[in-house]
Design a protein around this motif. Structure first.
Motif, PDB file in Angstrom:
ATOM      1  N   ARG A 657      -6.323   3.917  -0.685  1.00  0.00           N
ATOM      2  CA  ARG A 657      -5.282   4.879  -0.364  1.00  0.00           C
ATOM      3  C   ARG A 657      -4.153   3.858   0.347  1.00  0.00           C
ATOM      4  O   ARG A 657      -4.456   2.571   0.430  1.00  0.00           O
ATOM      5  CB  ARG A 657      -5.619   5.734   0.696  1.00  0.00           C
ATOM      6  CG  ARG A 657      -6.181   5.291   2.045  1.00  0.00           C
ATOM      7  CD  ARG A 657      -6.644   6.498   2.866  1.00  0.00           C
ATOM      8  NE  ARG A 657      -6.744   6.130   4.278  1.00  0.00           N
ATOM      9  CZ  ARG A 657      -7.883   5.412   4.749  1.00  0.00           C
ATOM     10  NH1 ARG A 657      -8.969   5.316   3.801  1.00  0.00           N
ATOM     11  NH2 ARG A 657      -8.107   5.060   5.938  1.00  0.00           N
ATOM     12  N   ARG A 659      -0.815   3.343   3.264  1.00  0.00           N
ATOM     13  CA  ARG A 659      -0.457   3.832   4.736  1.00  0.00           C
ATOM     14  C   ARG A 659       0.806   3.146   4.915  1.00  0.00           C
ATOM     15  O   ARG A 659       1.238   2.052   4.482  1.00  0.00           O
ATOM     16  CB  ARG A 659      -1.422   3.364   5.694  1.00  0.00           C
ATOM     17  CG  ARG A 659      -0.941   3.806   7.039  1.00  0.00           C
ATOM     18  CD  ARG A 659      -1.902   3.079   7.997  1.00  0.00           C
ATOM     19  NE  ARG A 659      -1.161   3.259   9.710  1.00  0.00           N
ATOM     20  CZ  ARG A 659      -1.490   3.979  10.576  1.00  0.00           C
ATOM     21  NH1 ARG A 659      -2.600   5.124  10.212  1.00  0.00           N
ATOM     22  NH2 ARG A 659      -1.166   4.251  11.793  1.00  0.00           N
ATOM     23  N   TYR A 680       2.412   7.891   7.878  1.00  0.00           N
ATOM     24  CA  TYR A 680       1.677   8.800   6.803  1.00  0.00           C
ATOM     25  C   TYR A 680       0.490   7.821   6.374  1.00  0.00           C
ATOM     26  O   TYR A 680       0.668   6.856   5.741  1.00  0.00           O
ATOM     27  CB  TYR A 680       2.510   9.239   5.773  1.00  0.00           C
ATOM     28  CG  TYR A 680       1.897  10.208   4.805  1.00  0.00           C
ATOM     29  CD1 TYR A 680       1.827  11.423   5.174  1.00  0.00           C
ATOM     30  CD2 TYR A 680       1.200   9.785   3.564  1.00  0.00           C
ATOM     31  CE1 TYR A 680       1.139  12.467   4.436  1.00  0.00           C
ATOM     32  CE2 TYR A 680       0.565  10.629   2.913  1.00  0.00           C
ATOM     33  CZ  TYR A 680       0.532  12.033   3.200  1.00  0.00           C
ATOM     34  OH  TYR A 680      -0.062  12.544   2.427  1.00  0.00           O
ATOM     35  N   ILE A 683      -1.745   8.086   1.092  1.00  0.00           N
ATOM     36  CA  ILE A 683      -1.213   8.145  -0.011  1.00  0.00           C
ATOM     37  C   ILE A 683      -2.227   7.721  -1.270  1.00  0.00           C
ATOM     38  O   ILE A 683      -2.753   6.596  -1.002  1.00  0.00           O
ATOM     39  CB  ILE A 683      -0.009   6.973  -0.074  1.00  0.00           C
ATOM     40  CG1 ILE A 683       1.057   7.486   0.999  1.00  0.00           C
ATOM     41  CG2 ILE A 683       0.661   7.021  -1.313  1.00  0.00           C
ATOM     42  CD1 ILE A 683       2.047   6.527   1.281  1.00  0.00           C
ATOM     43  N   GLU A 689      -5.649  13.327   4.374  1.00  0.00           N
ATOM     44  CA  GLU A 689      -4.152  12.711   4.823  1.00  0.00           C
ATOM     45  C   GLU A 689      -4.128  12.684   6.504  1.00  0.00           C
ATOM     46  O   GLU A 689      -4.827  13.580   7.259  1.00  0.00           O
ATOM     47  CB  GLU A 689      -2.820  13.630   4.419  1.00  0.00           C
ATOM     48  CG  GLU A 689      -3.145  15.159   4.918  1.00  0.00           C
ATOM     49  CD  GLU A 689      -1.812  15.876   4.535  1.00  0.00           C
ATOM     50  OE1 GLU A 689      -1.753  17.014   4.886  1.00  0.00           O
ATOM     51  OE2 GLU A 689      -1.105  15.492   3.660  1.00  0.00           O
ATOM     52  N   TYR A 691      -0.915  12.079   9.686  1.00  0.00           N
ATOM     53  CA  TYR A 691       0.360  11.750   9.671  1.00  0.00           C
ATOM     54  C   TYR A 691       1.089  12.043  11.222  1.00  0.00           C
ATOM     55  O   TYR A 691       0.192  12.873  11.948  1.00  0.00           O
ATOM     56  CB  TYR A 691       1.281  12.479   8.584  1.00  0.00           C
ATOM     57  CG  TYR A 691       0.961  14.101   8.622  1.00  0.00           C
ATOM     58  CD1 TYR A 691       1.698  14.805   9.579  1.00  0.00           C
ATOM     59  CD2 TYR A 691       0.206  14.269   7.655  1.00  0.00           C
ATOM     60  CE1 TYR A 691       1.485  16.150   9.116  1.00  0.00           C
ATOM     61  CE2 TYR A 691      -0.162  15.795   7.500  1.00  0.00           C
ATOM     62  CZ  TYR A 691       0.391  16.636   8.659  1.00  0.00           C
ATOM     63  OH  TYR A 691       0.398  17.895   8.571  1.00  0.00           O
TER      64      TYR A 691
END
Length: 701
Positions: A657, A659, A680, A683, A689, A691
């Motif tokens: 992922r 960031r 965030y 991704i 998730e 954020y």
């Protein structure tokens, strides 16, 4: 015998001319006769009586021959009495003797023959004097006939009785053995010879009323045998079970006279009928019955079946659920107590007839089995139900609890790594003589660090994360201190605490833990390159409510190892800080017994994570103070493993992922600074998730 003169004439004939006749007389004297005559042609005679008489006139004849040639007459006699021909013989057999005697006194050998006279003369017809019916419709007759003769009476039903007329007066009486219908009574007299008289007929008025038959209602259980009372209007001698007309049943019959009981055994489910057709039996007078009424009943001998359906395939915890109970036909008396449930309790039952809904609550202590035994309820006919199917529901209480704990430990491990304090600033230009507080939607932090003479620091962070259906709140705090071994090496120890609350909407898990261990910070003497590392061990105490209905406690032990390398590149007003971070943490849950009595086995998770990225900062021109733009991007690769049930649970952040971060620092006069930033994380990670937006204020002292 007298002498006989015989004269003989003689004539000679020479063929030309006969001679004159000459004669001679001879006197013959007869010899003495001693030979008896002979009787012949004697035979037995059989004759019938003459018409209108009781005798038969028989002409007697016998042939008698004698050597003398004389005619000798036969003499007939019966028992020494001479009779003449023709002679009237009485009925029966009579021996007749035949004798003969010639003139010389010679007697023939006596001969006999039998004359048999058969009586063929019918007697006079009987005379009916009185003919009446008795109270029970029997024939009562008085009459006369020839004395001593047998009289046979034929009644209207064809039955006969015989009586003997009085030997002197000829009177006779007779009463029929059975009642009679109206009709003709016929009489005939028969003599000893078997001659029948002419028939004498007389009209009789008797019982002409046909018997009736009625059935009472069929009674009995509608799933067994039935009985019906039968009433006849008068006695019958030939009424039997074969006279019953049956539909869908067999029968037995008991009783006599005018009262009977029929017992019916149904052949199959459905309507059974009972009746008697007209003319199937008679009364004692022979009258055929009239048709009866027809009685009916509906037989139901089939036990209702029952099925249980609609249950979930699996359950977890002491949840309530419903099942549908369906009978093949309406039943009565079905209650919640009739349901057998293993590892569950019936809490409610609704419905009626053939359809019900049962509500149950699982105990959560094992697989659930639901069944309904036989004969707990009955249909309208009283047939007890057959046993139902057994419905099994897999209990996933232990598995779901382990899954929640495993997911919780994975979330906490990820948050623990993400919230580890950065130690490199203790050797860089920041990290001393500051107080900082920030709060964001996704995270919050509190930092405090003393100057170089007071190498003690404190950091507190908070974050809020969504991972699939799980929402978590994480609070992290760290306290540490170190000593400078050299100007490029710091060695210290830290104490960490954290608290994680995770809620899935139904289930919740929370826990507080601590970790302690050494750390180091180092800097390259020749390059702007920094290193930091730590090795921590700790324990946690946790509470779990896996289904929102009860709460249990469990403990874990954990470990964290982390190594970070960062650099610093300056480009005029912009600084670039590339970094590489490698982390590995474990969290091992101890087994325990939950509130439902289930043993929750031990399990453990391990999380390895590598993060590579770069942070940047650049100064923006402003008329007063300083304005710094901050940001960064990193790629994170995570890999989880585990033992026990945790080996089957994979978090949504598994794999790779990205960031990103972006923020500003606004420095005011007197060393005051305002910070705003957003980030965030997640991704490329489906279902994960994190954020937030942070606002901060810093002042130096």
């Amino acid at each position: 015998a007298a002498e006989v003169v015989l004269t003989f004439a003689l004539i000679v004939n020479d063929g030309i001319d006969p001679s004159p006749a000459d004669s001679v007389s001879v006197t013959v004297a007869a010899p003495l006769d001693t030979e008896p005559p002979v009787i012949s042609d004697v035979a037995d005679i059989a004759v019938d009586t003459d018409a209108g008489a009781n005798t038969a006139s028989v002409t007697l004849a016998a042939e008698v021959t004698d050597n003398s040639g004389e005619t000798v007459l036969s003499i007939f006699s019966i028992d020494g009495t001479v009779i003449t021909s023709p002679y009237d013989f009485a009925v029966g057999a009579t021996t007749v003797f035949v004798d003969a005697q010639d003139s010389a006194g010679n007697e023939a050998v006596q001969q006999t023959f039998v004359v048999t006279v058969t009586d063929t003369t019918p007697p006079d017809a009987p005379v009916v004097l009185t003919l009446i019916a008795t109270p029970d419709s029997r024939v009562d007759l008085v009459g006369t006939a020839e004395p001593g003769i047998t009289v046979t009476i034929t009644f209207p039903d064809g039955s006969t009785q015989s009586v003997t007329a009085d030997a002197e007066t000829g009177a006779f009486t007779v009463t029929s053995d059975t009642p009679q219908q109206s009709g003709t009574v016929t009489l005939v007299a028969a003599d000893a010879a078997g001659n029948n008289s002419a028939l004498a007929n007389a009209g009789f008025v008797g019982d002409d009323t046909p018997p009736t038959i009625s059935f009472g209602a069929l009674s009995g259980t509608t799933n067994g045998t039935y009985t019906a009372a039968i009433t006849l209007s008068e006695d019958s001698t030939d009424f039997g079970v074969a006279d019953l007309t049956l539909g869908n049943a067999t029968a037995t019959l008991t009783g006599s006279g005018t009262s009977y009981i029929a017992t019916l055994t149904p052949d199959a489910d459905g309507t059974i009928t009972l009746s008697v057709a007209a003319g199937t039996f008679t009364d004692t007078a022979g009258n055929g019955n009239v048709a009866s009424n027809t009685v009916k009943a509906v037989f139901d001998g089939t036990a209702p079946t029952v099925s249980i359906s609609g249950a979930p395939e699996s359950l977890a915890g002491n949840k309530s659920f419903s099942v549908t109970v369906t009978f093949s036909e309406p039943v009565t008396g079905f209650a919640a107590a009739d349901i057998n449930a293993t590892n569950a309790a019936v809490t409610g039952l609704s419905g009626s007839g053939a359809s019900y809904v049962a509500t149950l609550r699982a105990t959560g202590a094992g697989d659930v089995r639901i069944s309904i035994p036989a004969n707990v309820t009955a249909d309208a006919a009283g047939n007890g139900n057959l046993a139902s199917n057994a419905l099994d529901i897999t209990d996933l209480t232990v598995e779901r609890t382990q899954e929640l704990i495993a997911s919780y430990m994975q979330t906490r491990a990820n948050e623990l790594i993400r919230n580890q304090p950065s130690l490199i600033p203790f050797l860089s230009r920041t990290g001393q003589n500051t107080f900082d507080f920030a709060a964001t939607r996704g995270s919050g932090n509190f930092d405090f660090a003393t100057g170089s003479d007071y190498p003690v620091w404190i950091q507190a962070n908070g974050s809020w994360t969504t991972d699939g259906n799980s929402r978590s709140e994480y609070v992290f705090g760290a306290l540490g201190g170190h000593r400078a071994i050299t100007e490029n090496l710091l060695v210290g120890a830290m104490l960490q605490f954290d608290h994680l609350s995770e809620d899935t909407g139904v289930a919740s898990v929370s826990g507080t833990g601590w970790m302690v261990g050494p750390y180091f910070v180092a800097r390259s003497a020749s390059q702007p390159l920094y290193f930091e590392g730590r090795l921590l061990y700790g324990e946690t105490s946790n509470n779990i409510s896996p289904f929102g209905t009860y709460e249990d406690s469990f403990d874990t032990t954990r470990m964290l190892a982390q190594l970070r390398v960062a650099g610093e590149l300056n480009f005029s007003t912009t600084t670039l800080n590339p970094f590489l971070d490698a982390s590995y943490t474990t969290d091992d849950q101890n087994d325990y017994v939950d509130s439902l009595g289930n043993t929750i086995p031990d399990q453990g998770i391990a999380l390895g994570q590598i993060e590579i990225g770069a942070d940047f900062s650049t100064m923006l021109p402003v008329s007063r103070g300083e304005l710094e733009l901050l940001g960064g991007v990193s790629g994170i690769w995570s890999h989880t493993s585990g033992n026990g049930f945790a080996s089957t649970v994979t978090p949504d952040y598994e794999g790779g992922r990205a960031r990103i971060e972006l923020g500003v620092n606004r420095t005011m006069s007197a060393g005051q600074r305002f910070t705003a930033a957003t980030y965030y994380d997640g991704i490329g990670a489906d279902g994960f998730e994190s954020y937030g937006l942070s606002l901060g204020f810093e002042t130096q002292f």
